[in-house]
Design a protein around this motif. Structure first.
Motif, PDB file in Angstrom:
ATOM      1  N   ARG A 140      16.878  90.593  74.293  1.00 49.27           N
ATOM      2  CA  ARG A 140      15.442  90.566  73.963  1.00 49.27           C
ATOM      3  C   ARG A 140      14.983  89.137  74.141  1.00 49.27           C
ATOM      4  O   ARG A 140      15.522  88.227  73.512  1.00 49.27           O
ATOM      5  CB  ARG A 140      15.199  91.014  72.522  1.00 49.27           C
ATOM      6  CG  ARG A 140      15.538  92.476  72.306  1.00 49.27           C
ATOM      7  CD  ARG A 140      15.226  92.936  70.897  1.00 49.27           C
ATOM      8  NE  ARG A 140      15.643  94.316  70.746  1.00 49.27           N
ATOM      9  CZ  ARG A 140      15.581  94.995  69.611  1.00 49.27           C
ATOM     10  NH1 ARG A 140      15.105  94.417  68.521  1.00 49.27           N
ATOM     11  NH2 ARG A 140      15.975  96.249  69.558  1.00 49.27           N
ATOM     12  N   GLU A 142      13.253  86.978  72.968  1.00 47.67           N
ATOM     13  CA  GLU A 142      12.533  86.641  71.738  1.00 47.67           C
ATOM     14  C   GLU A 142      11.687  85.391  71.950  1.00 47.67           C
ATOM     15  O   GLU A 142      12.130  84.433  72.584  1.00 47.67           O
ATOM     16  CB  GLU A 142      13.524  86.374  70.596  1.00 47.67           C
ATOM     17  CG  GLU A 142      14.439  87.546  70.241  1.00 47.67           C
ATOM     18  CD  GLU A 142      13.819  88.474  69.213  1.00 47.67           C
ATOM     19  OE1 GLU A 142      12.723  88.185  68.722  1.00 47.67           O
ATOM     20  OE2 GLU A 142      14.454  89.512  68.916  1.00 47.67           O
ATOM     21  N   ARG A 151      18.895  85.306  65.118  1.00 48.88           N
ATOM     22  CA  ARG A 151      17.893  85.755  66.078  1.00 48.88           C
ATOM     23  C   ARG A 151      18.226  85.193  67.448  1.00 48.88           C
ATOM     24  O   ARG A 151      17.692  84.175  67.865  1.00 48.88           O
ATOM     25  CB  ARG A 151      16.471  85.351  65.649  1.00 48.88           C
ATOM     26  CG  ARG A 151      15.400  85.872  66.589  1.00 48.88           C
ATOM     27  CD  ARG A 151      14.033  85.824  65.990  1.00 48.88           C
ATOM     28  NE  ARG A 151      13.947  86.661  64.812  1.00 48.88           N
ATOM     29  CZ  ARG A 151      13.784  87.989  64.843  1.00 48.88           C
ATOM     30  NH1 ARG A 151      13.632  88.614  65.993  1.00 48.88           N
ATOM     31  NH2 ARG A 151      13.736  88.672  63.730  1.00 48.88           N
ATOM     32  N   GLY A 152      19.146  85.867  68.112  1.00 57.42           N
ATOM     33  CA  GLY A 152      19.519  85.451  69.455  1.00 57.42           C
ATOM     34  C   GLY A 152      18.642  86.150  70.474  1.00 57.42           C
ATOM     35  O   GLY A 152      17.822  86.992  70.125  1.00 57.42           O
ATOM     36  N   GLU A 407      17.559  91.290  57.840  1.00 54.03           N
ATOM     37  CA  GLU A 407      17.698  92.681  58.253  1.00 54.03           C
ATOM     38  C   GLU A 407      18.953  92.837  59.100  1.00 54.03           C
ATOM     39  O   GLU A 407      18.999  92.359  60.224  1.00 54.03           O
ATOM     40  CB  GLU A 407      16.467  93.108  59.067  1.00 54.03           C
ATOM     41  CG  GLU A 407      16.576  94.525  59.559  1.00 54.03           C
ATOM     42  CD  GLU A 407      15.599  94.828  60.694  1.00 54.03           C
ATOM     43  OE1 GLU A 407      14.479  94.293  60.691  1.00 54.03           O
ATOM     44  OE2 GLU A 407      15.979  95.603  61.586  1.00 54.03           O
ATOM     45  N   ASN A 410      18.892  99.097  60.549  1.00 53.92           N
ATOM     46  CA  ASN A 410      17.601  99.741  60.549  1.00 53.92           C
ATOM     47  C   ASN A 410      17.796 101.210  60.900  1.00 53.92           C
ATOM     48  O   ASN A 410      18.535 101.518  61.822  1.00 53.92           O
ATOM     49  CB  ASN A 410      16.768  99.065  61.648  1.00 53.92           C
ATOM     50  CG  ASN A 410      15.294  99.077  61.348  1.00 53.92           C
ATOM     51  OD1 ASN A 410      14.527  98.460  62.050  1.00 53.92           O
ATOM     52  ND2 ASN A 410      14.897  99.778  60.330  1.00 53.92           N
TER      53      ASN A 410
HETATM   54  P1  ATP Z   1      13.650  92.018  63.998  1.00 55.70           P
HETATM   55  O1  ATP Z   1      12.561  92.666  63.190  1.00 55.70           O
HETATM   56  O2  ATP Z   1      14.565  91.163  63.193  1.00 55.70           O
HETATM   57  O3  ATP Z   1      13.176  91.377  65.243  1.00 55.70           O
HETATM   58  P2  ATP Z   1      14.064  94.596  64.999  1.00 55.70           P
HETATM   59  O4  ATP Z   1      13.564  95.353  63.844  1.00 55.70           O
HETATM   60  O5  ATP Z   1      13.232  94.423  66.186  1.00 55.70           O
HETATM   61  O6  ATP Z   1      14.584  93.175  64.497  1.00 55.70           O
HETATM   62  P3  ATP Z   1      15.836  96.714  65.679  1.00 55.70           P
HETATM   63  O7  ATP Z   1      15.219  97.188  66.911  1.00 55.70           O
HETATM   64  O8  ATP Z   1      15.642  97.446  64.423  1.00 55.70           O
HETATM   65  O9  ATP Z   1      15.466  95.179  65.457  1.00 55.70           O
HETATM   66  O10 ATP Z   1      17.381  96.483  65.979  1.00 55.70           O
HETATM   67  C1  ATP Z   1      18.438  96.901  65.133  1.00 55.70           C
HETATM   68  C2  ATP Z   1      19.198  95.727  64.576  1.00 55.70           C
HETATM   69  O11 ATP Z   1      19.552  94.775  65.586  1.00 55.70           O
HETATM   70  C3  ATP Z   1      18.396  94.913  63.593  1.00 55.70           C
HETATM   71  O12 ATP Z   1      18.451  95.510  62.334  1.00 55.70           O
HETATM   72  C4  ATP Z   1      19.099  93.574  63.636  1.00 55.70           C
HETATM   73  O13 ATP Z   1      20.213  93.584  62.775  1.00 55.70           O
HETATM   74  C5  ATP Z   1      19.593  93.482  65.060  1.00 55.70           C
HETATM   75  N1  ATP Z   1      18.744  92.572  65.842  1.00 55.70           N
HETATM   76  C6  ATP Z   1      17.497  92.792  66.302  1.00 55.70           C
HETATM   77  N2  ATP Z   1      17.027  91.743  66.981  1.00 55.70           N
HETATM   78  C7  ATP Z   1      18.009  90.806  66.957  1.00 55.70           C
HETATM   79  C8  ATP Z   1      18.142  89.495  67.495  1.00 55.70           C
HETATM   80  N3  ATP Z   1      17.168  88.949  68.204  1.00 55.70           N
HETATM   81  N4  ATP Z   1      19.300  88.823  67.280  1.00 55.70           N
HETATM   82  C9  ATP Z   1      20.303  89.377  66.576  1.00 55.70           C
HETATM   83  N5  ATP Z   1      20.241  90.613  66.049  1.00 55.70           N
HETATM   84  C10 ATP Z   1      19.117  91.329  66.236  1.00 55.70           C
END
Ligand code: ATP
Ligand code: MG
Length: 567
Positions: A140, A142, A151-152, A407, A410
């Motif tokens: 992603r 980000e 947050r990688g 988080e 989810n």
């Molecule tokens: P966030 O709100 O933190 O951006 P998200 O709700 O978009 O995350 P989900 O699509 O629910 O993320 O992804 C499932 C899991 O993947 C999350 O609960 C989190 O633990 C992990 N995750 C999501 N984005 C990242 C990221 N950029 N780096 C590391 N782990 C991530």
């Protein structure tokens, strides 16, 4: 493993580009190496932790009846166009073209692919339900990759997707996954709280986030919770009852007054000598290139995700001063909802404005406000405001508390959000085609590793929970050149290895102090020091978590390791 051979490098200092403690410690203790922003190599120590977390996840998911598969990471645009997300997924979706000019992307998540795989494989209701998962890299792009693995841009996720013939069956599986998640994190040594959340870009209605609650400031989410009734919700989903629900500005008639140099709520409140909660604040934004105006009580702030949902927008930013003049025909700092062309500008009223009487409002003219204003009768209110600590629980009216949370997982009920547009159907008992009813369930494997460090560390380094520690025991011969010390240390090492206890022996010809520092930094749950007391037949046994030190014979030390590690 011999420390002299371990492919790692501990650093004396913390990296200076890291804010989060887990990021600092992962780099300094030699777990990860940065390649570029948000993209890291997992060094052998980290990889061992990731494998352990992954295996716990696998065992629990398999026990819950889910099956593991592995889907492609590079995906063609077509599946994303089919679901409609190619257009709406923002810049987090990294798009590229292959040599034939086909549009491709790096997978940020796998709803599209799994839905088409299932549609291709399952025809009949008899083959449902099914729950499929994988553990894999996601990408992603980000906007602010930060905090290291928290947050990688590239990270490892377990993602599961379930397919059902009814909402009831999805509800049942959702409960099964909720329990499975609690077990997974507990086995990793992490207490989590399931909080109601917003489903964001993934969509659907019911969703919960699994949060590791930390008071260290790095978690990106505020979690509001009530000790009384157990209510808890992420800031983007939390509601509250305001301590003062109704406010009266006390102005008996409406009039325009001069309020020079009062562009902020504070300045205005001070100038008029009233409370901020008697001022109706205007927040002007451009959301997906369209102007919008949010009216909210002066002491409240807008919550970003709630606002995006209310506007049905993907992103927003504040209006510039020029745009305020252009779109609202108003003056920055003195904006009113009145006289706005609502065919061009969407106007929202936050719930907090509901109880306001005889309030202060901008007059759309520089240095002027209206006092004694009241809202018209037929206004629809929405919830776009941020809950604050001290506001009351929406269920039991006790004061809400706030903490930071990370988080780590989810779970979502997707319903037919993907199956319908993708035309992914099964045949039901009556031979009719029906779209699958879906759920999806994610766990950030690499984020969980970082979250564990956020939770378990001290001034000296990481304090791994036993279940996910890269190694269990670090044997430190104080002087490797001393024959007796070296002999006892290696005997212990062989014995522990035989018992399948994961052990490192620090065979480096370094000062004991250096070895101790590294041992604490890396976070081995147990350290056994073989030093001078070996002349009395004793070694020093140290438990990382409690700092407790005891003198034991080597045999007793082995037993003690077994005892601690079997718990
Ligand atoms: P966030 O709100 O933190 O951006 P998200 O709700 O978009 O995350 P989900 O699509 O629910 O993320 O992804 C499932 C899991 O993947 C999350 O609960 C989190 O633990 C992990 N995750 C999501 N984005 C990242 C990221 N950029 N780096 C590391 N782990 C991530
Ligand atoms: Mg999420």
């Amino acid at each position: 493993m011999k420390m002299s051979k371990l492919f790692t490098q501990t650093l004396r200092e913390f990296p200076n580009d890291a804010e989060a403690i887990s990021h600092k410690l992962l780099i300094r203790a030699g777990f990860i190496k940065k390649l570029t922003n948000g993209i890291y190599t997992y060094m052998p120590l980290a990889q061992r932790v990731l494998v352990k977390i992954s295996n716990i996840v696998r065992e629990e998911m398999n026990a819950a009846g889910a099956q593991e598969l592995l889907m492609p990471f590079v995906q063609p645009a077509e599946v994303w166009q089919k679901s409609g997300r190619w257009q709406v997924y923002g810049k987090e979706l990294l798009r590229c073209k292959d040599r034939h000019d086909n549009e491709m992307c790096l997978a940020p998540t796998h709803e599209e692919v799994i839905t088409s795989v299932v549609a291709d494989t399952i025809n009949s209701y008899k083959q449902l339900p099914v729950n499929l998962y994988q553990i894999q890299t996601k990408f992603r792009d980000e906007i602010r990759p930060r905090f290291g693995l928290l947050r990688g841009r590239e990270f490892i996720m377990k993602d599961a997707y379930s397919f059902h013939t009814s909402q009831e069956d999805l509800n049942r599986e959702y409960e099964v996954m909720a329990k499975t998640y609690t077990n997974i994190f507990k086995r990793c040594g992490l207490d989590t709280r399931a909080v109601q959340s917003d489903s964001g870009a993934i969509g659907g209605n019911v969703s919960h986030e699994y949060m590791v609650l930390t008071d260290t400031a790095v978690g990106e989410n505020d979690v509001f919770y009530c000790d009384e009734c157990g209510y808890s919700a992420n800031s983007n989903h939390a509601n509250s009852i305001l301590p003062v629900e109704e406010t009266d500005g006390g102005y008996t008639e409406e009039k325009i007054v001069d309020t020079p140099n009062t562009k902020t709520i504070e300045e205005l409140a001070k100038f008029l000598n009233i409370d901020a909660n008697c001022i109706l604040k205007a927040v002007a934004v451009i959301a997906d290139s369209k102007p919008a105006l949010i009216m909210i009580r002066g002491d409240k702030e807008v919550e970003e995700t709630k606002l995006l949902n209310a506007l049905g927008a993907l992103e927003y930013r504040p209006m510039t001063d020029d745009e305020i003049v252009e779109h609202l025909n108003s003056s920055p700092g003195f904006i009113s909802y009145r006289d706005i062309d609502t065919s061009k500008v969407k106007v929202l009223f936050d719930n907090s404005a509901k109880g306001m009487k005889n309030f202060v409002l901008g007059a759309n003219v520089k240095d002027k406000h209206i006092t004694g204003a009241n809202l018209p009768q037929n206004i629809e209110f929405v919830d776009v405001s941020l809950v604050k600590e001290g506001e009351y629980c929406p269920h039991c009216k006790k004061p809400l508390k706030v903490t930071r949370g990370i988080e780590v997982g989810n779970i979502f009920q997707l319903g037919t959000k993907y199956s319908e547009p993708m035309n992914a159907c099964y045949t039901d008992e009556n031979g009719q085609l029906k779209p699958y009813i879906m759920g999806c369930y994610g766990i950030g494997i690499s984020r969980t590793m970082a979250a564990a460090i956020e939770k378990y560390h001290d001034d000296f380094g990481i304090v791994w929970p036993v279940a996910i520690a890269p190694y269990h025991v670090d044997i430190v011969p104080v002087n490797i050149e001393d024959e007796t010390q070296s002999k006892v240390a290696y005997e212990l090492y062989d014995k522990l290895n035989e018992l399948k206890i994961e052990t490192v022996i620090d065979d480096r010809n370094d000062r004991a102090g250096v070895k101790f520092k590294d041992s604490e930094l890396i976070g081995f749950p147990i350290r056994i020091t073989v030093g001078k007391t070996i002349s009395e037949g004793l070694v020093e046994f140290k438990i990382r978590k409690t700092g407790e030190v005891i003198k034991l014979t080597p045999d007793e030390a082995v037993k003690k390791c077994q005892e601690i590690l079997s718990n």
